[in-house]
Structures are given as C-alpha cells and as structure tokens.
Design an enzyme around this catalytic site. Structure first.
Site: not given
Ligand SMILES: Cc1cc2nc3c(=O)[nH]c(=O)nc-3n(C[C@H](O)[C@H](O)[C@H](O)COP(=O)(O)O)c2cc1C
Length: 313
Positions: A46, A74, A126, A129, A191, A243, A265
């Site tokens: 983002s 961020l 996003n 925030c 998110n 997840g 993740t």
């Molecule tokens: C380290 C980290 C940084 C993230 N940064 C952003 C971001 O900059 N913008 C955003 O929309 N989501 C961000 N997310 C959320 C992920 O895009 C995602 O929505 C969330 O981790 C759930 O998916 P997952 O379980 O596959 O990780 C971040 C997640 C993690 C773990």
C-alpha cells in the site's frame, strides 16, 4: 488440466491466485518474482502520498502454524518513488494492481490519479488505515466513509476499483455493499484481524506498536465468513483473502463466493513457489471432482441459501 482462468472486473486472470498487498511487493523485482512463479496478478504494497518509515521494531511476531501478527505502520517510499518499481514490473510483463491508502477521500482520490498514471491494471483501496479525521477509527469501518472514499476514487480513474474490506467492523457485508453502491467493480476481503500479543516476561506487548493485525491460517474462517456474507449482499466479484495456504483453501473461498483469491502470509512463509503449488493442488482437486472449469464453482456452497444473481461468469 482444468481451466483455472477467471475474470475479475473485466480483467482476465490466468488462474485465481494473486499476490496480496504488503507481503512481497517492496520492489519491482519482487513483484516480477511472484508473477514469474505463477501469480496471475501482483498487488503492490500500500502506497501513500508521502514516504513513511513505518513503526519501530519489532513489527512482526511469528506465530508458527497460526500465522503472524504485524504492525508495520504502512512503511512506503511514497507514490513518486514507487512508480519506478511499478514500471519495472510492467516492463517484465506482470499484471500489476496498485494498492493505495489515505486518511481522507481527497487524499485517496489524488493518489488514485497518480497510481493510475503508472499503468496499473486496477486499483485496490486499503480501507483499513487510521482515519485522519476520526482519530482511533479505521476509515473503512463506517459504510459512509467507504461510500465517500470509493465515490471520490471512481470519479478520478477509469481502471477498475477494488475495495478491500476490514474484518474489524460489526458488519463487513454492509461495508462491501456501500463500496459496490459507490462504484467499486470488485470487493476484496479481508485485511488483517485486529489482535494483540503480550510478552509475559517483559510484561508488555510484543510489537512496538502494541495492537497489530493477525494473518495466516488462524484467520481463514473469519475471511470465509466475510466472503460468504458479502456474496449474499453484493453482485460484483469478490476476491477472497485470509489464511490461504493450500489448494483446498482456495476452493473453500471459491465455494463461499470468491472468483479469485489473494495469498499473503503463505508467501511470507514459503516464498513465491507457493503459487505453483496452489495451482497444482487446485487443478488436482478439480480433476478429482470432474470439474472442467473453476468458474463453475464460484459461490457453489450457497446452493439452498439465499443469493443474488451474479454479474460474473
Ligand atoms: C507483513 C504484512 C504486511 C501487510 N501490508 C499490507 C498493506 O500494505 N496493505 C494491505 O492492504 N494489506 C496488507 N497486509 C494484509 C494482507 O494483504 C492480507 O490482507 C492479510 O495478511 C490476510 O491474508 P493472509 O492471511 O494470506 O496473509 C499485510 C499483511 C502482512 C502480514
């Protein structure tokens, strides 16, 4: 081989697997790495108006098979600097989706214009925030704010706008409905889930920021419930996030109503080879079921439940 291709807001994707924002998108090179490994689309981290250093360390706590807790704050180089990374990824053939964040609708709209000018194929907002005018709240936790932001952005750009919904609100489906009504062409959900970890030895939160966001396998059921409920409220396509770490997880999201998914993740834990593995597992699952195209299964688990007619195949 089953047909894994899908369509999202008029964009053809070779499979349903998209790199989630913030996980692997620090540079153009990392975006290309995910694309070359088989992701059908890559979402940038983002990006805001100005460079931000993010929060001090520790910003991440590893929770093993549960996933991870993060409060990055961020960090980003600002839109001007980052546009070079997007140009690099596009020159290497990647289908790039630009993620932006802002504190007000005006800021979102300005950024959207600048992000669209980089040539990204779609914008993901996003909406999780902090709200500059509503201290302590997320700008995306009130349907009226979501309406205002999405409307302002849609007025500003021609490319499809995807609204990324927070699970940290009473009714995520109401947020999605507000986004659709304001002109969003797709919804992504979810998110990270607001969460906290305390170190009993130090007797203080593990992350420097205190509260963080939970991601990974622990939130899959939360994401699935959000997609399920959103599918019952909106007609635009849904991108499932949260997840996902196996082909079966992808299939669950598709059956709940997602036409594509984002992987976060699992990429952090396994690297970009996860995209090849998930595509292969998904293909095997479909072959076993005798399903020739993934698109046939979108929303399939709703059979017998109330569901509006979809706009997508
Ligand atoms: C380290 C980290 C940084 C993230 N940064 C952003 C971001 O900059 N913008 C955003 O929309 N989501 C961000 N997310 C959320 C992920 O895009 C995602 O929505 C969330 O981790 C759930 O998916 P997952 O379980 O596959 O990780 C971040 C997640 C993690 C773990």
């Amino acid at each position: 081989m089953s047909d894994l291709s899908v369509e999202l807001a008029g964009i053809r994707l070779r499979n349903p697997l998209i790199l989630a924002s913030g996980i692997w998108g620090e540079s153009g090179q990392s975006l290309v790495g995910a694309w070359d490994a088989g992701a059908a689309g890559v979402i940038t981290k983002s990006i805001g108006s100005r460079p931000r250093p993010g929060y001090p360390n520790p910003t991440v706590e590893e929770l093993g098979s549960w996933g991870m807790l993060n409060a990055m704050g961020l960090p980003n180089p600002g839109i001007r600097e980052y546009s070079r990374e997007i140009a690099f990824a596009r020159e290497h053939g990647a289908l790039v989706i630009g993620s932006i964040f802002g504190g007000t609708a005006e800021e979102f709209a300005r950024l959207a214009r600048e992000m669209a000018a980089t040539g990204v194929r779609a914008l993901e907002l996003n909406l999780s925030c902090p709200h500059a005018e509503g201290f302590g709240t997320e700008i995306g936790s009130d349907p009226r704010d979501v309406d205002e932001v999405v409307r302002a952005v849609v007025r500003e750009v021609k490319i499809p706008v995807i609204a990324k919904i927070t699970p940290n609100a009473a009714d995520p489906a109401a947020l999605a409905a507000a986004a659709e009504n304001a002109g969003a062409r797709a919804i992504s959900a979810i998110n990270t889930v607001r969460a906290l970890s305390i170190d009993p030895t130090l007797m203080r939160p593990v992350l420097a920021h205190g509260i963080g966001g939970l991601s990974g396998p622990a939130i899959k059921s939360v994401g699935l419930a959000a997609v399920w409920q959103i599918r019952q409220r909106v007609r635009v396509p849904i991108v499932g996030v949260g997840g996902i770490s196996s082909g079966a997880d992808v299939l669950e999201y598709v059956l709940a109503g997602a036409c594509a998914v984002e992987i976060g993740t699992a990429v952090a834990h396994e690297g970009v080879r996860v995209f090849g593995r998930l595509a292969q597992e998904l293909d095997q699952l479909l072959s076993k079921k005798g399903v020739s195209s993934l698109r046939e299964l979108v929303g399939g688990a709703h059979r017998g439940f109330e569901i509006p007619a979809a706009d997508f195949p």
